[in-house]
Design a protein around this motif. Structure first.
Motif, PDB file in Angstrom:
ATOM      1  N   THR A 257       0.626  -1.182  -0.034  1.00  0.00           N
ATOM      2  CA  THR A 257      -0.112  -0.039  -0.015  1.00  0.00           C
ATOM      3  C   THR A 257       0.921   1.333  -0.008  1.00  0.00           C
ATOM      4  O   THR A 257       0.601   2.170  -0.914  1.00  0.00           O
ATOM      5  N   ALA A 258       1.907   1.115   0.897  1.00  0.00           N
ATOM      6  CA  ALA A 258       2.826   2.442   0.872  1.00  0.00           C
ATOM      7  C   ALA A 258       3.388   2.729  -0.517  1.00  0.00           C
ATOM      8  O   ALA A 258       3.414   4.039  -0.803  1.00  0.00           O
ATOM      9  N   LEU A 259       3.919   1.608  -1.014  1.00  0.00           N
ATOM     10  CA  LEU A 259       4.739   2.003  -2.467  1.00  0.00           C
ATOM     11  C   LEU A 259       3.694   2.350  -3.247  1.00  0.00           C
ATOM     12  O   LEU A 259       4.063   3.293  -4.337  1.00  0.00           O
ATOM     13  N   ALA A 260       2.374   1.893  -3.357  1.00  0.00           N
ATOM     14  CA  ALA A 260       1.659   2.342  -4.293  1.00  0.00           C
ATOM     15  C   ALA A 260       0.947   3.592  -4.296  1.00  0.00           C
ATOM     16  O   ALA A 260       0.537   4.289  -5.229  1.00  0.00           O
ATOM     17  N   ILE A 261       1.124   4.196  -3.364  1.00  0.00           N
ATOM     18  CA  ILE A 261       0.645   5.733  -3.071  1.00  0.00           C
ATOM     19  C   ILE A 261       1.669   6.744  -2.781  1.00  0.00           C
ATOM     20  O   ILE A 261       1.392   7.901  -2.923  1.00  0.00           O
ATOM     21  N   ALA A 262       2.815   6.258  -2.578  1.00  0.00           N
ATOM     22  CA  ALA A 262       3.833   7.172  -2.272  1.00  0.00           C
ATOM     23  C   ALA A 262       4.584   7.720  -3.360  1.00  0.00           C
ATOM     24  O   ALA A 262       4.677   7.280  -4.539  1.00  0.00           O
ATOM     25  N   ASP A 263       5.199   8.732  -3.281  1.00  0.00           N
ATOM     26  CA  ASP A 263       5.863   9.398  -4.371  1.00  0.00           C
ATOM     27  C   ASP A 263       7.514   8.978  -4.217  1.00  0.00           C
ATOM     28  O   ASP A 263       8.142   8.576  -5.014  1.00  0.00           O
ATOM     29  N   ARG A 264       7.848   9.020  -3.056  1.00  0.00           N
ATOM     30  CA  ARG A 264       9.325   8.711  -2.551  1.00  0.00           C
ATOM     31  C   ARG A 264       9.188   7.655  -1.401  1.00  0.00           C
ATOM     32  O   ARG A 264       8.339   7.948  -0.496  1.00  0.00           O
ATOM     33  N   ALA A 265      10.171   6.771  -1.352  1.00  0.00           N
ATOM     34  CA  ALA A 265      10.014   5.882  -0.297  1.00  0.00           C
ATOM     35  C   ALA A 265      11.401   5.546   0.274  1.00  0.00           C
ATOM     36  O   ALA A 265      12.461   5.698  -0.192  1.00  0.00           O
ATOM     37  N   TYR A 266      11.475   5.299   1.590  1.00  0.00           N
ATOM     38  CA  TYR A 266      12.725   4.813   2.252  1.00  0.00           C
ATOM     39  C   TYR A 266      12.529   3.474   3.173  1.00  0.00           C
ATOM     40  O   TYR A 266      11.329   3.468   3.755  1.00  0.00           O
TER      41      TYR A 266
ATOM     42  N   GLN B 188       9.271  -1.975  -8.049  1.00  0.00           N
ATOM     43  CA  GLN B 188       9.681  -2.769  -9.220  1.00  0.00           C
ATOM     44  C   GLN B 188      11.084  -3.761  -8.789  1.00  0.00           C
ATOM     45  O   GLN B 188      11.405  -4.597  -9.668  1.00  0.00           O
ATOM     46  N   SER B 189      11.628  -3.130  -7.690  1.00  0.00           N
ATOM     47  CA  SER B 189      13.172  -3.678  -7.198  1.00  0.00           C
ATOM     48  C   SER B 189      12.792  -5.186  -6.810  1.00  0.00           C
ATOM     49  O   SER B 189      12.099  -5.576  -5.963  1.00  0.00           O
TER      50      SER B 189
END
Length: 85
Positions: free
Chosen positions: A47-56, A74-75
């Motif tokens: 969910t987080a990766l689906a809606i975020a612009d940038r991620a850590y 995609q990694s």
């Protein structure tokens, strides 16, 4: 609160039914599009990766990966370690 510039969210989807998680994601996206910056801590990586612009991605308190969320999603390493794929 009037005209906030930043919204901090800590695990907004924890323990919620999938339909509610989807609605929370929609609301977070709407808030972001309205011009409010959002910092969200979330263990639901999909969910987080689906809606975020940038991620850590943190491991043991250290940044293990950082990039645009779509690239991290995609990694192969991220998919295997955090998305169960």
């Amino acid at each position: 609160m009037s005209a906030p510039r930043v919204l901090l969210l800590d695990e907004p989807t924890i323990g919620l039914a999938p339909a509610i998680v989807e609605r929370i994601a929609e609301l977070v996206t709407e808030i972001s599009r309205s011009g409010v910056d959002i910092l969200m801590v979330e263990q639901n990586a999909e969910t987080a990766l689906a809606i975020a612009d940038r991620a850590y991605i943190l491991e043991d308190g250290l940044v293990a990966a950082e990039d645009h969320a779509s690239i991290l999603a995609q990694s192969e390493r991220v998919r295997e370690s955090y998305l169960g794929m």
